[in-house]
Design a protein around this motif. Structure first.
Motif, PDB file in Angstrom:
ATOM      1  N   SER A   1       8.229  -2.460   5.616  1.00 32.02           N
ATOM      2  CA  SER A   1       9.510  -1.778   5.780  1.00 32.02           C
ATOM      3  C   SER A   1       9.355  -0.573   6.704  1.00 32.02           C
ATOM      4  N   THR A   2      10.255  -0.448   7.663  1.00 33.16           N
ATOM      5  CA  THR A   2      10.252   0.723   8.557  1.00 33.16           C
ATOM      6  C   THR A   2      11.320   1.727   8.139  1.00 33.16           C
ATOM      7  N   GLU A   3      11.922   1.485   6.986  1.00 32.37           N
ATOM      8  CA  GLU A   3      13.024   2.327   6.513  1.00 32.37           C
ATOM      9  C   GLU A   3      12.530   3.574   5.800  1.00 32.37           C
ATOM     10  N   TYR A   4      11.321   3.487   5.213  1.00 28.48           N
ATOM     11  CA  TYR A   4      10.832   4.581   4.381  1.00 28.48           C
ATOM     12  C   TYR A   4       9.604   5.233   5.003  1.00 28.48           C
ATOM     13  N   THR A   5       9.415   6.535   4.672  1.00 26.33           N
ATOM     14  CA  THR A   5       8.300   7.286   5.242  1.00 26.33           C
ATOM     15  C   THR A   5       7.003   7.100   4.458  1.00 26.33           C
ATOM     16  N   TYR A   6       7.084   6.559   3.262  1.00 27.09           N
ATOM     17  CA  TYR A   6       5.884   6.158   2.533  1.00 27.09           C
ATOM     18  C   TYR A   6       6.283   5.144   1.469  1.00 27.09           C
ATOM     19  N   GLY A   7       5.275   4.528   0.840  1.00 28.43           N
ATOM     20  CA  GLY A   7       5.563   3.505  -0.148  1.00 28.43           C
ATOM     21  C   GLY A   7       5.721   2.122   0.442  1.00 28.43           C
ATOM     22  N   GLU A   8       5.625   2.032   1.788  1.00 28.33           N
ATOM     23  CA  GLU A   8       5.820   0.737   2.443  1.00 28.33           C
ATOM     24  C   GLU A   8       4.712  -0.257   2.083  1.00 28.33           C
ATOM     25  N   ASP A   9       3.513   0.241   1.811  1.00 26.60           N
ATOM     26  CA  ASP A   9       2.418  -0.650   1.410  1.00 26.60           C
ATOM     27  C   ASP A   9       2.721  -1.326   0.078  1.00 26.60           C
ATOM     28  N   LEU A  10       3.211  -0.545  -0.882  1.00 27.90           N
ATOM     29  CA  LEU A  10       3.544  -1.109  -2.192  1.00 27.90           C
ATOM     30  C   LEU A  10       4.652  -2.147  -2.073  1.00 27.90           C
TER      31      LEU A  10
END
Length: 334
Positions: free
Chosen positions: A178-187
């Protein structure tokens, strides 16, 4: 001799001229040699590309892709699209990997006919804190539906929140980062991947070295932290309800989320960029959020003050919560 599969190792690079060389060297030093190294430059303004080019002159397995700056998720997605390997591995340009990492993950996947292999990692903090080692609790292979206890351990030890301690089958990747969030994309990426696979192999050794001594390519100040944490919680709930047999994972992640939500609400309370009335409305709005309410009802916080805050959130007692925050400012309650 059984043919070994090609593995694509994807490294997003952004202004890491002093570290990317060590990262590349550790990958080229792998005992597993049937690999390609995809270096995705995400619009670096320093000499990172020049460092990459020097290594590329020495090893034909390296491919350099340059793109406009779009963030780490965008760079990884670009690497996935360009990858020629049947398996994918991700490494951040700050970090290094043990020379046997790719070999051990590949062997675990092949031996167990698994769709994914997960190993541990070492956090390098330096100073008085030293290193922190996080590893899966045992060597085993399991199905997603039966891995309740393993996922609980992975979440508590931050092993599911990273994509860098895993080996993925490319054909099983149906959703990108996801490119929508600044972190948590790995999860989010890992949860989506787990929905598409059946078996996972665990390797209880720390083969990945995560450098925490400086600011990572994947870390920065996040003003939208509470929004992201709530979204991650909703995704964990959805995954647990759809794929797992129990609710222990939901409770464990709810504990972590609600602790962070309480601190984030207090940060909002103290944020002097907004009028007091605006801050109050923000906090009251979060108390009504369905995911916050669900997490509040599931979690079992150990800290007495946090339990009290959580009870106020659960009952949507915003006035009492604001009063408690005012006391905290004066008395440092938690």
């Amino acid at each position: 001799r059984k043919r070994r599969k090609m593995i694509s190792i994807i490294v997003p690079v952004y202004n890491r001229e002093n570290k990317v060389g060590s990262c590349i060297a550790s990958i080229l030093n792998q005992t597993y040699t049937d690999l390609e190294l995809i270096l995705v430059d995400d619009g670096s303004t320093d000499n990172s590309v020049a460092v990459c080019e020097e290594y590329a002159k020495q090893d034909k397995r390296i491919r350099i892709i340059q793109k406009e700056n779009g963030g780490v998720s965008s760079a990884r997605n670009c690497g996935i699209k360009e990858a020629r390997g049947e398996y994918l591995q991700f490494v951040d340009s700050d970090d290094t990997i043990d020379k046997e990492m790719t070999q051990k993950l590949y062997e675990a996947v092949q031996k167990n006919e698994a769709d994914e292999a997960i190993c541990g990692f070492r956090e390098i903090h330096g100073g008085t804190r030293g290193d922190v080692i996080r590893i899966p609790q045992k060597e085993c292979v399991t199905t997603v539906a039966k891995m309740e206890s393993e996922i609980e351990h992975l979440i508590l030890n931050c092993l599911l929140q990273s994509c860098c301690n895993k080996l993925y089958k490319k054909e099983k990747i149906k959703e990108f980062f996801s490119t929508e969030y600044t972190y948590g994309e790995d999860l989010l990426f890992n949860l989506a991947y787990l929905r598409k696979i059946e078996t996972i192999a665990f390797v209880p050794k720390a083969y990945y070295e995560y450098d925490c001594r400086g600011e990572s390519i994947t870390s920065s100040y996040r003003e939208d932290e509470i929004e992201i944490r709530i979204h991650l919680m909703s995704e964990v709930f959805a995954f647990s309800e759809a794929c797992l047999e129990g609710t222990q994972v939901m409770r464990e992640f709810a504990d972590k989320t609600m602790r962070a939500v309480i601190y984030s609400l207090f940060d909002i309370y103290q944020d002097e960029r907004f009028f007091k009335s605006e801050r109050k409305q923000k906090i009251l709005g979060y108390l009504k959020n369905q995911t916050v309410q669900k997490a509040s009802g599931v979690c079992q916080l150990g800290n007495r003050q946090q339990r009290f805050c959580n009870r106020l959130i659960q009952k949507q007692q915003g006035g009492f919560l604001l009063f408690l925050f005012a006391l905290k400012e004066k008395l440092h309650l938690y």
